[in-house]
Design a protein around this motif. Sequence first.
Motif, short mmCIF file in Angstrom:
data_model
loop_
_atom_site.label_atom_id
_atom_site.label_comp_id
_atom_site.label_asym_id
_atom_site.label_seq_id
_atom_site.Cartn_x
_atom_site.Cartn_y
_atom_site.Cartn_z
N LYS A 1 -11.33 16.53 -16.33
CA LYS A 1 -11.57 15.95 -17.69
C LYS A 1 -10.69 16.22 -18.68
CE LYS A 1 -16.54 15.21 -16.33
NZ LYS A 1 -17.57 15.84 -16.46
N THR A 2 -10.31 17.53 -18.86
CA THR A 2 -9.57 17.74 -19.89
C THR A 2 -7.87 17.35 -19.80
OG1 THR A 2 -10.87 19.93 -20.41
CG2 THR A 2 -8.62 19.83 -21.19
N ASN B 1 -7.38 14.47 -18.30
CA ASN B 1 -7.63 13.16 -18.73
C ASN B 1 -7.33 12.87 -20.21
OD1 ASN B 1 -7.21 12.26 -15.99
ND2 ASN B 1 -9.44 12.28 -15.56
N ARG B 2 -8.21 13.66 -20.53
CA ARG B 2 -8.50 13.40 -22.42
C ARG B 2 -7.07 13.59 -23.05
NH1 ARG B 2 -11.80 17.51 -23.31
NH2 ARG B 2 -10.27 18.84 -24.67
N LEU B 3 -6.36 14.92 -22.50
CA LEU B 3 -4.92 15.11 -23.14
C LEU B 3 -4.09 13.97 -22.68
CD1 LEU B 3 -4.76 18.95 -22.35
CD2 LEU B 3 -5.30 17.74 -24.46
N THR C 1 -4.69 10.97 -22.26
CA THR C 1 -5.06 9.78 -23.21
C THR C 1 -4.42 9.96 -24.43
OG1 THR C 1 -7.04 9.31 -21.96
CG2 THR C 1 -6.91 8.45 -23.98
N LEU C 2 -4.79 11.10 -25.06
CA LEU C 2 -4.17 11.54 -26.61
C LEU C 2 -2.84 11.26 -26.40
CD1 LEU C 2 -6.35 14.56 -27.67
CD2 LEU C 2 -6.05 12.18 -28.57
#
Length: 169
Positions: free
Chosen positions: A128-129, A131-133, A135-136
Amino acid sequence: MTELNEYECELLDTMLEAFGIPDSLTRRQLMELFDQDEAAAFAMVQILTREGLIAESGKHGDYELPDKLILKPKGEKFLRDGGFTRRYKLEQQKPVEVGGTLTKLQQQNMRLQNEKLANASEISDLKKTINRLQTLQYIWWVVILVALVAGYLLGHRMGAHTVVHHIKH
């Protein structure tokens, strides 16, 4: 006793037999016995020392072979009684304690399953981390691209306006 395989037991017995009449081995003799493999020699010396079968003599560091090894009377008796090889063979003949071993295995299995679940949860969190990074990172690339295009367009427009302004005057 540490879990030793048959080869290691035979090697330890050979090492004990190598002490010979003076009941001692020099560092040089030990290195010859192990074909100059100091790590293997050191590991075997540690086992014999832990078993109380030999004593170390001479200067040496924590992870170095001593200048001389001395065979203790306990080591002589142990070798006469069959040594590590006999002990290994006796261990192989012992019946396995089914009840105690089964319980230990079940406990270990439960502990490993809990560890697996904890690791799976941690892996999920890390994904999840990531994927979030990612996306950012994509958002930043878009912002940079928009800024470059806007800068280009503004620079091009200002440049064209400035050229027209200079031609009129």
